[in-house]
Design a protein around this motif. Structure first.
Motif, short mmCIF file in Angstrom:
data_model
loop_
_atom_site.label_atom_id
_atom_site.label_comp_id
_atom_site.label_asym_id
_atom_site.label_seq_id
_atom_site.Cartn_x
_atom_site.Cartn_y
_atom_site.Cartn_z
N GLU A 21 0.86 -1.25 0.11
CA GLU A 21 0.23 -0.25 0.32
C GLU A 21 1.02 1.30 0.16
O GLU A 21 1.17 2.00 1.29
CB GLU A 21 -0.90 0.28 1.38
N PRO A 22 1.74 1.58 -1.35
CA PRO A 22 2.41 2.67 -1.23
C PRO A 22 2.22 4.38 -0.55
O PRO A 22 2.76 4.98 -0.06
CB PRO A 22 2.18 2.72 -2.84
N ARG A 23 0.65 4.44 -0.14
CA ARG A 23 -0.02 5.36 -0.25
C ARG A 23 -0.95 5.13 0.92
O ARG A 23 -1.18 6.68 2.06
CB ARG A 23 -1.35 6.04 -1.04
N ALA A 24 -0.50 4.06 2.08
CA ALA A 24 -0.75 4.15 3.10
C ALA A 24 -0.42 5.39 4.53
O ALA A 24 0.74 5.62 4.24
CB ALA A 24 -0.58 3.01 4.06
N PRO A 25 -1.27 6.11 4.89
CA PRO A 25 -0.43 6.96 5.92
C PRO A 25 -0.03 6.20 6.88
O PRO A 25 0.24 4.80 7.22
CB PRO A 25 -2.17 7.58 6.41
N VAL A 26 0.94 6.99 8.16
CA VAL A 26 1.69 6.35 8.89
C VAL A 26 0.70 5.86 10.39
O VAL A 26 1.01 4.30 10.36
CB VAL A 26 2.67 8.07 9.43
N GLU A 31 -0.44 0.28 12.55
CA GLU A 31 -1.65 -0.25 13.17
C GLU A 31 -1.37 -1.63 12.33
O GLU A 31 -1.14 -3.22 13.16
CB GLU A 31 -2.61 0.56 12.31
N ARG A 32 -1.23 -1.61 10.72
CA ARG A 32 -0.73 -2.69 10.64
C ARG A 32 0.53 -3.66 11.18
O ARG A 32 0.47 -4.89 11.01
CB ARG A 32 0.03 -2.90 9.36
N LEU A 33 1.54 -2.67 11.44
CA LEU A 33 2.82 -4.11 11.81
C LEU A 33 2.32 -3.51 13.75
O LEU A 33 3.49 -4.38 14.58
CB LEU A 33 3.68 -2.72 12.04
N GLY A 34 1.36 -3.39 14.41
CA GLY A 34 1.59 -3.83 15.68
C GLY A 34 2.30 -2.37 16.38
O GLY A 34 3.52 -2.89 17.58
N LEU A 35 2.39 -1.45 15.82
CA LEU A 35 4.19 -0.58 16.04
C LEU A 35 2.88 0.66 16.57
O LEU A 35 2.15 1.04 16.45
CB LEU A 35 5.26 -0.09 15.10
N SER A 36 3.83 1.75 17.28
CA SER A 36 3.69 3.18 17.72
C SER A 36 3.39 3.93 16.14
O SER A 36 3.96 3.40 15.57
CB SER A 36 4.50 3.42 19.12
N ARG A 37 2.97 5.00 16.19
CA ARG A 37 3.05 5.62 15.30
C ARG A 37 4.48 6.38 15.29
O ARG A 37 4.83 6.62 13.77
CB ARG A 37 1.89 6.90 15.28
N ASN A 38 4.77 6.71 16.48
CA ASN A 38 6.18 7.55 16.59
C ASN A 38 6.70 6.37 16.03
O ASN A 38 8.23 7.13 14.92
CB ASN A 38 6.01 7.99 17.50
N THR A 39 7.26 5.31 16.03
CA THR A 39 8.15 4.22 15.61
C THR A 39 7.80 4.46 14.49
O THR A 39 9.29 4.51 13.32
CB THR A 39 7.87 2.93 16.16
N VAL A 40 6.99 4.30 13.61
CA VAL A 40 6.91 4.54 12.09
C VAL A 40 7.49 5.34 11.69
O VAL A 40 8.16 5.19 10.82
CB VAL A 40 5.82 3.99 12.09
N LEU A 44 10.67 5.33 9.16
CA LEU A 44 10.24 5.38 7.52
C LEU A 44 11.38 7.10 7.53
O LEU A 44 12.09 7.11 6.58
CB LEU A 44 9.11 7.24 7.57
N GLY A 45 12.39 7.88 8.54
CA GLY A 45 12.88 9.40 8.38
C GLY A 45 13.65 8.47 8.79
O GLY A 45 14.68 8.61 7.28
N LYS A 46 14.57 7.29 9.20
CA LYS A 46 15.44 6.82 8.75
C LYS A 46 15.67 6.08 7.03
O LYS A 46 17.16 6.47 6.86
CB LYS A 46 15.80 6.13 9.66
N LEU A 47 14.64 5.70 6.99
CA LEU A 47 15.01 4.78 5.79
C LEU A 47 15.04 5.68 4.69
O LEU A 47 16.00 5.43 3.58
CB LEU A 47 13.53 4.19 5.38
N GLN A 48 14.50 6.82 4.87
CA GLN A 48 14.78 8.25 3.13
C GLN A 48 16.00 8.24 4.02
O GLN A 48 16.61 8.88 2.01
CB GLN A 48 13.85 9.36 4.01
N ARG A 49 16.62 8.39 4.72
CA ARG A 49 18.35 9.42 5.17
C ARG A 49 18.76 8.48 4.56
O ARG A 49 19.74 8.74 3.64
CB ARG A 49 17.68 9.80 6.37
N ARG A 50 18.71 6.68 4.63
CA ARG A 50 19.42 6.56 4.15
C ARG A 50 19.72 6.07 3.04
O ARG A 50 20.25 5.86 2.08
CB ARG A 50 19.39 5.10 5.10
#
Length: 163
Positions: A21-26, A31-40, A44-50
């Motif tokens: 789902e490329p357009r999925a909101p954070v 919710e899908r991954l069972g993580l906090s919004r802040n963690t996701v 994402l920020g780390k993946l983008q910077r890398r």
């Protein structure tokens, strides 16, 4: 990716969710991954910077813009002029991707065109780029396996179907 650090399982799961789902909101990803919004958001920020997240414009089908032909142009260049060639090719709108190669061919140039006459024009522009010595153009007849990373993401995430 620009860094040497490889993805961990959580990164792979996040990228796999984005591939689905490329357009999925954070919030939906969290919710899908069972993580906090802040963690996701942080991941994402780390993946983008890398450099792990590339441009989403690849998802646009050139045919939707009227460019129904695709071709690859193998190119030999004067090595000391490689950067100049790359700059010139980058100014040709129909050049959608350029890869540097080892071996007898220096560059693999992927282009799109509206029709055969347009392809002739584009191929001529590639050949006319300063530093290009020789080209050979091949029309893409049909894409048999499109660009895909989902099997690799599944493998990295430890999911079935990843080989």
């Amino acid at each position: 990716m620009t860094g040497e650090e490889s993805l961990d399982v959580l990164d792979a799961r996040l990228l796999l969710a984005l591939a689905d789902e490329p357009r999925a909101p954070v919030a939906a990803l969290a919710e899908r991954l069972g993580l906090s919004r802040n963690t996701v958001q942080a991941r994402l920020g780390k993946l983008q910077r890398r450099g792990a997240l590339l441009s989403f414009e690849r998802c646009v089908d050139p045919a939707a813009l009227g460019y129904r032909l695709s071709a690859v142009i193998t190119t030999r260049v004067t090595q000391r002029r490689l950067e100049e060639v790359a700059d010139a090719l980058g100014r040709i709108p129909e050049v959608v991707e350029v890869d540097g190669l080892s071996g007898d061919t220096d560059l693999l140039v992927r282009v799109v065109a509206t029709d055969a006459d347009d392809l002739y024009r584009v191929a001529g522009q590639v050949l006319a780029a300063p530093g290009v010595e020789r080209t050979s153009t091949a029309l893409v007849m049909r894409r048999l396996v499109g660009r895909r990373l989902t099997p690799l993401l599944r493998r990295s995430a430890g999911e079935p179907g990843g080989g």
